[in-house]
Motif scaffolding. Sequence first.
Motif, PDB file in Angstrom:
ATOM      1  N   PRO A 106       0.800  -1.220  -0.021  1.00 32.93           N
ATOM      2  CA  PRO A 106       0.128  -0.085   0.024  1.00 32.93           C
ATOM      3  C   PRO A 106       0.821   1.463   0.021  1.00 32.93           C
ATOM      4  CG  PRO A 106      -0.714  -1.853   1.564  1.00 32.93           C
ATOM      5  CD  PRO A 106       0.547  -1.910   1.060  1.00 32.93           C
ATOM      6  N   ARG A 107       0.409   2.573  -0.919  1.00 31.25           N
ATOM      7  CA  ARG A 107       1.284   3.267  -1.025  1.00 31.25           C
ATOM      8  C   ARG A 107       1.393   4.355   0.252  1.00 31.25           C
ATOM      9  NH1 ARG A 107       2.252   5.120  -5.729  1.00 31.25           N
ATOM     10  NH2 ARG A 107       0.508   4.076  -6.596  1.00 31.25           N
ATOM     11  N   ARG A 108       0.541   4.140   1.255  1.00 27.18           N
ATOM     12  CA  ARG A 108       0.942   4.830   2.389  1.00 27.18           C
ATOM     13  C   ARG A 108       2.025   4.463   3.479  1.00 27.18           C
ATOM     14  NH1 ARG A 108      -3.299   1.508   3.361  1.00 27.18           N
ATOM     15  NH2 ARG A 108      -3.107   0.075   5.139  1.00 27.18           N
ATOM     16  N   ARG A 109       2.352   2.984   2.721  1.00 23.40           N
ATOM     17  CA  ARG A 109       3.484   2.411   3.771  1.00 23.40           C
ATOM     18  C   ARG A 109       4.912   2.718   3.045  1.00 23.40           C
ATOM     19  NH1 ARG A 109       2.818  -3.416   4.574  1.00 23.40           N
ATOM     20  NH2 ARG A 109       4.403  -3.164   6.056  1.00 23.40           N
ATOM     21  N   ALA A 110       4.709   3.380   1.955  1.00 21.77           N
ATOM     22  CA  ALA A 110       6.042   3.613   1.187  1.00 21.77           C
ATOM     23  C   ALA A 110       6.570   5.188   1.223  1.00 21.77           C
ATOM     24  CB  ALA A 110       5.700   3.093  -0.317  1.00 21.77           C
ATOM     25  N   SER A 111       5.873   5.953   2.082  1.00 16.46           N
ATOM     26  CA  SER A 111       6.150   7.266   2.022  1.00 16.46           C
ATOM     27  C   SER A 111       7.469   7.624   2.267  1.00 16.46           C
ATOM     28  CB  SER A 111       5.169   8.013   3.025  1.00 16.46           C
ATOM     29  OG  SER A 111       3.910   7.847   2.617  1.00 16.46           O
ATOM     30  N   ASP A 112       8.259   6.832   2.906  1.00 20.36           N
ATOM     31  CA  ASP A 112       9.712   7.124   3.423  1.00 20.36           C
ATOM     32  C   ASP A 112      10.730   6.471   2.498  1.00 20.36           C
ATOM     33  OD1 ASP A 112       8.838   4.681   4.512  1.00 20.36           O
ATOM     34  OD2 ASP A 112      10.201   4.958   6.288  1.00 20.36           O
ATOM     35  N   LEU A 113       9.947   5.813   1.297  1.00 19.99           N
ATOM     36  CA  LEU A 113      11.157   5.084   0.456  1.00 19.99           C
ATOM     37  C   LEU A 113      11.442   6.273  -0.542  1.00 19.99           C
ATOM     38  CD1 LEU A 113       9.474   1.589   0.067  1.00 19.99           C
ATOM     39  CD2 LEU A 113      11.342   2.290   1.837  1.00 19.99           C
ATOM     40  N   ALA A 114      12.757   6.094  -0.891  1.00 16.78           N
ATOM     41  CA  ALA A 114      13.002   6.930  -2.128  1.00 16.78           C
ATOM     42  C   ALA A 114      13.017   5.810  -3.340  1.00 16.78           C
ATOM     43  CB  ALA A 114      14.625   7.127  -2.058  1.00 16.78           C
ATOM     44  N   LEU A 115      12.087   6.232  -4.218  1.00 12.23           N
ATOM     45  CA  LEU A 115      11.601   5.355  -5.321  1.00 12.23           C
ATOM     46  C   LEU A 115      11.832   6.114  -6.629  1.00 12.23           C
ATOM     47  CD1 LEU A 115       8.079   3.810  -4.030  1.00 12.23           C
ATOM     48  CD2 LEU A 115      10.424   2.883  -3.965  1.00 12.23           C
TER      49      LEU A 115
END
Length: 174
Positions: A106-115
């Motif tokens: 889920p995108r909300r769990r990726a907020s602190d990832l540099a993608l």
Amino acid sequence: METAPVPAFSELISGTQRSAVHLEMRDVYDPGSRRFASWRSGHRENPANRDEWWNPFHSVIAEAVARGVQVRRARVVSEPVSDYVQFEYDVTFSNIAAGEQVRWLPRRRASDLALPGNDFWVFDGRLVRLSHFGGNGEFVQDEMTENPAVVKLCVEAFERVWERAVDHHDYRPA
């Protein structure tokens, strides 16, 4: 970025020896596809009826997996999911049947990832195929690179997503 000509996916995967990873980050792809239109009209593919859904892409993946290539796909998705992502979820059995491992984040769990800014495939941790799409989800073009900085970014981003993502069998779209 220095890029190389883009070979067909089947050529890229046939030359892969160890791993192919794919990161998808869009909420819609190819909204005009017949398979998606059929799904939207209520048709659901039967996993037991392989003739209905198996296609050349599945064969290419199955052949790579049979050679020992590990194929992993991670999808970063908005929740609640779009119709297209729900469709992808419903037909992911076909990717798994071909031998892919699939996870969802889920995108909300990726907020602190540099993608990276684009979806990509990485082949054997050395070659990246970036995919460009228009705002409407239509494919625009692919781009290839072996630029070490781009390869490193994509490999690391994929692994971070993979670590957090939920296996397809355990994920339930919200």
